[in-house]
Design an enzyme around this catalytic site. Structure first.
Site, mmCIF file in Angstrom:
data_model
loop_
_atom_site.group_PDB
_atom_site.id
_atom_site.type_symbol
_atom_site.label_atom_id
_atom_site.label_comp_id
_atom_site.label_asym_id
_atom_site.label_seq_id
_atom_site.Cartn_x
_atom_site.Cartn_y
_atom_site.Cartn_z
ATOM 1 N N LYS A 174 0.864 -1.182 0.000
ATOM 2 C CA LYS A 174 0.000 0.000 0.000
ATOM 3 C C LYS A 174 0.904 1.236 0.000
ATOM 4 O O LYS A 174 1.482 1.606 1.015
ATOM 5 C CB LYS A 174 -0.904 0.046 1.244
ATOM 6 C CG LYS A 174 -1.964 1.148 1.083
ATOM 7 C CD LYS A 174 -2.386 1.797 2.363
ATOM 8 C CE LYS A 174 -1.523 2.908 2.826
ATOM 9 N NZ LYS A 174 -1.447 4.109 1.966
ATOM 10 N N GLY A 205 -4.515 3.135 -1.438
ATOM 11 C CA GLY A 205 -5.679 3.638 -0.703
ATOM 12 C C GLY A 205 -5.217 4.398 0.516
ATOM 13 O O GLY A 205 -4.017 4.561 0.742
ATOM 14 N N GLY A 207 -4.441 5.401 4.438
ATOM 15 C CA GLY A 207 -3.883 4.673 5.577
ATOM 16 C C GLY A 207 -4.967 4.202 6.521
ATOM 17 O O GLY A 207 -4.946 3.056 6.987
ATOM 18 N N VAL A 210 -7.291 1.299 3.940
ATOM 19 C CA VAL A 210 -6.540 0.152 3.402
ATOM 20 C C VAL A 210 -5.383 -0.239 4.350
ATOM 21 O O VAL A 210 -5.187 -1.419 4.655
ATOM 22 C CB VAL A 210 -6.020 0.461 1.980
ATOM 23 C CG1 VAL A 210 -5.119 -0.669 1.482
ATOM 24 C CG2 VAL A 210 -7.177 0.675 1.024
ATOM 25 N N GLY A 211 -4.664 0.774 4.846
ATOM 26 C CA GLY A 211 -3.539 0.491 5.755
ATOM 27 C C GLY A 211 -4.025 -0.212 7.010
ATOM 28 O O GLY A 211 -3.426 -1.184 7.476
ATOM 29 N N GLU A 249 9.974 1.914 10.440
ATOM 30 C CA GLU A 249 11.016 2.892 10.068
ATOM 31 C C GLU A 249 10.358 4.256 10.202
ATOM 32 O O GLU A 249 9.534 4.636 9.375
ATOM 33 C CB GLU A 249 11.474 2.666 8.623
ATOM 34 C CG GLU A 249 12.088 1.298 8.372
ATOM 35 C CD GLU A 249 13.449 1.129 9.024
ATOM 36 O OE1 GLU A 249 14.004 2.106 9.548
ATOM 37 O OE2 GLU A 249 13.947 -0.004 9.026
ATOM 38 N N CYS A 286 14.106 11.138 6.094
ATOM 39 C CA CYS A 286 14.029 10.772 7.513
ATOM 40 C C CYS A 286 15.384 10.902 8.203
ATOM 41 O O CYS A 286 15.452 11.104 9.398
ATOM 42 C CB CYS A 286 13.497 9.361 7.640
ATOM 43 S SG CYS A 286 14.339 8.237 6.543
ATOM 44 N N GLU A 378 10.713 16.629 14.440
ATOM 45 C CA GLU A 378 11.099 16.482 13.049
ATOM 46 C C GLU A 378 10.376 17.553 12.231
ATOM 47 O O GLU A 378 9.152 17.654 12.290
ATOM 48 C CB GLU A 378 10.678 15.082 12.581
ATOM 49 C CG GLU A 378 11.127 14.767 11.192
ATOM 50 C CD GLU A 378 10.724 13.361 10.774
ATOM 51 O OE1 GLU A 378 9.563 12.973 11.000
ATOM 52 O OE2 GLU A 378 11.577 12.648 10.225
HETATM 53 P P1 NAD Z 1 2.535 8.823 7.522
HETATM 54 O O1 NAD Z 1 2.852 8.168 8.805
HETATM 55 O O2 NAD Z 1 1.495 9.862 7.509
HETATM 56 O O3 NAD Z 1 2.088 7.756 6.420
HETATM 57 C C1 NAD Z 1 2.908 6.682 6.009
HETATM 58 C C2 NAD Z 1 2.055 5.594 5.409
HETATM 59 O O4 NAD Z 1 1.194 5.064 6.416
HETATM 60 C C3 NAD Z 1 1.148 6.062 4.280
HETATM 61 O O5 NAD Z 1 1.087 5.057 3.295
HETATM 62 C C4 NAD Z 1 -0.181 6.222 4.983
HETATM 63 O O6 NAD Z 1 -1.279 6.122 4.103
HETATM 64 C C5 NAD Z 1 -0.153 5.069 5.971
HETATM 65 N N1 NAD Z 1 -1.037 5.208 7.141
HETATM 66 C C6 NAD Z 1 -1.483 6.355 7.723
HETATM 67 N N2 NAD Z 1 -2.282 6.050 8.759
HETATM 68 C C7 NAD Z 1 -2.340 4.702 8.843
HETATM 69 C C8 NAD Z 1 -3.007 3.799 9.719
HETATM 70 N N3 NAD Z 1 -3.771 4.228 10.726
HETATM 71 N N4 NAD Z 1 -2.844 2.476 9.530
HETATM 72 C C9 NAD Z 1 -2.043 2.013 8.543
HETATM 73 N N5 NAD Z 1 -1.405 2.827 7.663
HETATM 74 C C10 NAD Z 1 -1.538 4.155 7.823
HETATM 75 O O7 NAD Z 1 3.938 9.361 6.994
HETATM 76 P P2 NAD Z 1 4.215 10.272 5.731
HETATM 77 O O8 NAD Z 1 3.723 11.639 6.084
HETATM 78 O O9 NAD Z 1 3.715 9.602 4.496
HETATM 79 O O10 NAD Z 1 5.806 10.268 5.663
HETATM 80 C C11 NAD Z 1 6.616 11.131 6.402
HETATM 81 C C12 NAD Z 1 7.149 10.448 7.642
HETATM 82 O O11 NAD Z 1 7.826 9.260 7.271
HETATM 83 C C13 NAD Z 1 8.177 11.268 8.388
HETATM 84 O O12 NAD Z 1 7.938 11.226 9.774
HETATM 85 C C14 NAD Z 1 9.493 10.575 8.081
HETATM 86 O O13 NAD Z 1 10.505 10.724 9.014
HETATM 87 C C15 NAD Z 1 9.056 9.167 7.973
HETATM 88 N N6 NAD Z 1 10.043 8.420 7.201
HETATM 89 C C16 NAD Z 1 10.818 7.494 7.848
HETATM 90 C C17 NAD Z 1 11.789 6.797 7.151
HETATM 91 C C18 NAD Z 1 12.666 5.774 7.801
HETATM 92 O O14 NAD Z 1 13.187 4.920 7.106
HETATM 93 N N7 NAD Z 1 12.862 5.788 9.086
HETATM 94 C C19 NAD Z 1 11.937 7.020 5.800
HETATM 95 C C20 NAD Z 1 11.142 7.976 5.178
HETATM 96 C C21 NAD Z 1 10.174 8.649 5.899
#
Ligand code: NAD
Length: 471
Positions: A174, A205, A207, A210-211, A249, A286, A378
């Site tokens: 996803k 979809g 989060g 679908v997540g 991550e 990140c 962050e």
């Molecule tokens: P996010 O947490 O908002 O979303 C990440 C993913 O999770 C998306 O696909 C989203 O649709 C899904 N999601 C959201 N709510 C969910 C739920 N309740 N259940 C299951 N899935 C759900 O993050 P973002 O805004 O897309 O990305 C930015 C963040 O990602 C930053 O905090 C960044 O540091 C982190 N990041 C970490 C790494 C790493 O390797 N440590 C790498 C890149 C980004």
């Protein structure tokens, strides 16, 4: 700017076939132009069920496929991505806003390197070992649900999916709702590389829908999530109900630590590389080195160097936009008076921003209080904080004063001193004196930056169960 292309993706990739998605349509915006650049159809709950079932059914055969055949299949996928590298770069340029050069180099070439490193690791991976009368086997976990963020639309998918498939697990992906288009192109690459049906499935979809369905699903054996720490915490909570394994991550607040003995020449390099790392991808990585910790007596020198380096990041050419209006508002909140503490002061001035797109000025804030919001949270935008330390021990304490523990950097004219400090930083990665990213090295965080490791040998190990067979 050329005329916008609108990529239309009505079908999902499930069980080796393209099938019409049953969910609502979702528009994908180009954050550099604020125009629609794609429309996808999202997965319905029934599509998610079908994808998990297909991945479950494909597992027995794929996990029993000889390593050499799995490696060959992944090499074919790599070849298709390499052949279509410009197509991937163009998609990422449109959906994520990266300038074209970065879209190709960072976003496509880096994951190609990760595939190479992971396939090489697969060919020598210790799937079997011995302890006394026990044979120790590493067996793929089963079905992996990969949930990825928007900042690196291809790379974040590759670092999860390729080690999982290498191990012999099967995958339901996803991708992020803001940047799902590259994942469709990747599904086409899997399809044309001839991977067996059900081994890789794509269900885009939201989060929350679908997540969440994937995280709760009893047919999923491991949830591999990259994203924000709050969502990671939520996923870990939901997965705990079924005791499903999770790899997380998450966020970071990485420090670049300049030790007291650093020569002027190395200091100049340290500042230049830290600014470049912090502003990479519009500050949306990140591992961004978003805190520069320097000896108090060198502050004036560092401020000048950092301001000069930041001035080279012209928004709209070298510096891309933030992903959305919401993200821009969030980043701007860190530039409000007081966010960096009482003494904080910007050493960069305002710059012209393009008329359209979610751009912010590259900003360096000096004299930041280590306990302030700017130093602790962050930002995920092109904002570098400079903090001062009274001694090398103080610098280490400031660097470790964080809930996060993802990346870090150390600078010293004395390599041994730098390596000793690298050992004291509570983070999953540390770069000494500007060393390059290694696409074969394990990637992951300490503390609230997550659990588990991705990429290469450690990424493969992370999606394996361990079995002891006694004879
Ligand atoms: P996010 O947490 O908002 O979303 C990440 C993913 O999770 C998306 O696909 C989203 O649709 C899904 N999601 C959201 N709510 C969910 C739920 N309740 N259940 C299951 N899935 C759900 O993050 P973002 O805004 O897309 O990305 C930015 C963040 O990602 C930053 O905090 C960044 O540091 C982190 N990041 C970490 C790494 C790493 O390797 N440590 C790498 C890149 C980004």
């Amino acid at each position: 700017m050329a005329e916008q292309t609108v990529q239309r993706e009505k079908d999902l990739y499930i069980d080796g076939r393209w099938v019409p998605g049953g969910g609502a349509d979702l528009e994908v915006e180009n954050p550099a132009t604020e125009e629609v650049t794609g429309v996808i159809t999202q997965a319905s709950p029934a599509d998610v069920e079908a994808a998990v079932a297909a991945a479950g059914a494909a597992f027995a055969e794929w996990s029993a496929t000889p390593v050499a055949e799995r490696a060959a299949a992944l090499r074919r996928v790599r070849a298709v991505i390499a052949e279509r590298a410009d197509v991937f770069a163009d998609i990422i340029h449109r959906e994520q806003g990266s300038p074209p050069k970065l879209a190709r180099g960072l976003h496509v070439d880096t994951p190609l390197g990760v595939i190479d490193a992971t396939v090489e690791a697969l060919e020598r991976f210790p799937f079997s070992g011995r302890i006394g009368n026990s044979e120790i086997r590493r067996e793929p976990v089963g079905v992996v649900a990969a949930i990825t963020p928007w900042n690196l639309p291809l790379h974040q998918v590759i670092v999860k999916v390729v080690p999982a498939l290498a191990a012999g697990a099967t995958v339901v992906l996803k991708p992020a709702g803001l940047t799902p288009l590259a994942a469709f192109e990747l599904a086409r690459a899997f399809d044309s590389a001839g991977l067996p049906a059900g081994v890789f499935n794509l269900v885009p979809g939201s989060g929350r829908v679908v997540g969440d369905q994937l995280t709760r699903h009893e047919g999923v054996d491991q949830v591999s999530f990259t994203g924000s720490t709050p969502v990671g915490r939520r996923i870990a909570g939901v997965a705990a109900e079924t005791l499903t394994r999770v790899t997380l991550e998450l966020g970071g607040k990485s420090a670049s630590v300049v030790l007291a003995d650093t020569s002027d020449e190395l200091l100049a390099k340290a500042v230049k590389i830290t600014v470049a790392n912090c502003f990479l991808n519009g500050g949306q990585t990140c591992t961004a080195l978003s805190r520069l910790v320097v000896p108090k007596g060198r502050l004036g020198q560092v401020e000048e160097l950092a301001a000069a380096a930041a001035a080279k990041y012209e928004p709209g050419s070298r510096l891309g936009p933030l992903i959305s209006a919401e993200q821009r508002k969030e980043v701007e909140s860190f530039l409000a008076p007081g966010a960096g503490g009482r003494d904080a002061v910007a050493v960069t001035g305002p710059v012209a921003l393009p008329d359209r797109g979610y751009f912010v000025a590259p900003t360096v804030v000096s004299r930041v209080d280590p306990d302030s919001r700017l130093a602790q949270e962050e930002v995920f935008g092109p904002v570098l904080s400079i903090l001062t330390a009274d001694s090398d021990d103080d610098a280490v304490a400031i660097a470790n004063n964080s809930i996060y523990g993802l990346g870090g950097a150390v600078w010293s004219t004395d390599d041994d001193a730098a390596l000793a400090v690298a050992g004291r930083l509570r983070t999953g990665q540390v770069d000494v004196n500007g060393a390059a990213f290694n696409p074969a090295a394990p990637f992951g965080g300490y503390k609230q930056s997550g659990t588990g490791r991705e990429i290469g040998e450690y990424g493969i190990a992370d999606v394996c169960e361990i079995k002891a067979v006694q004879r």
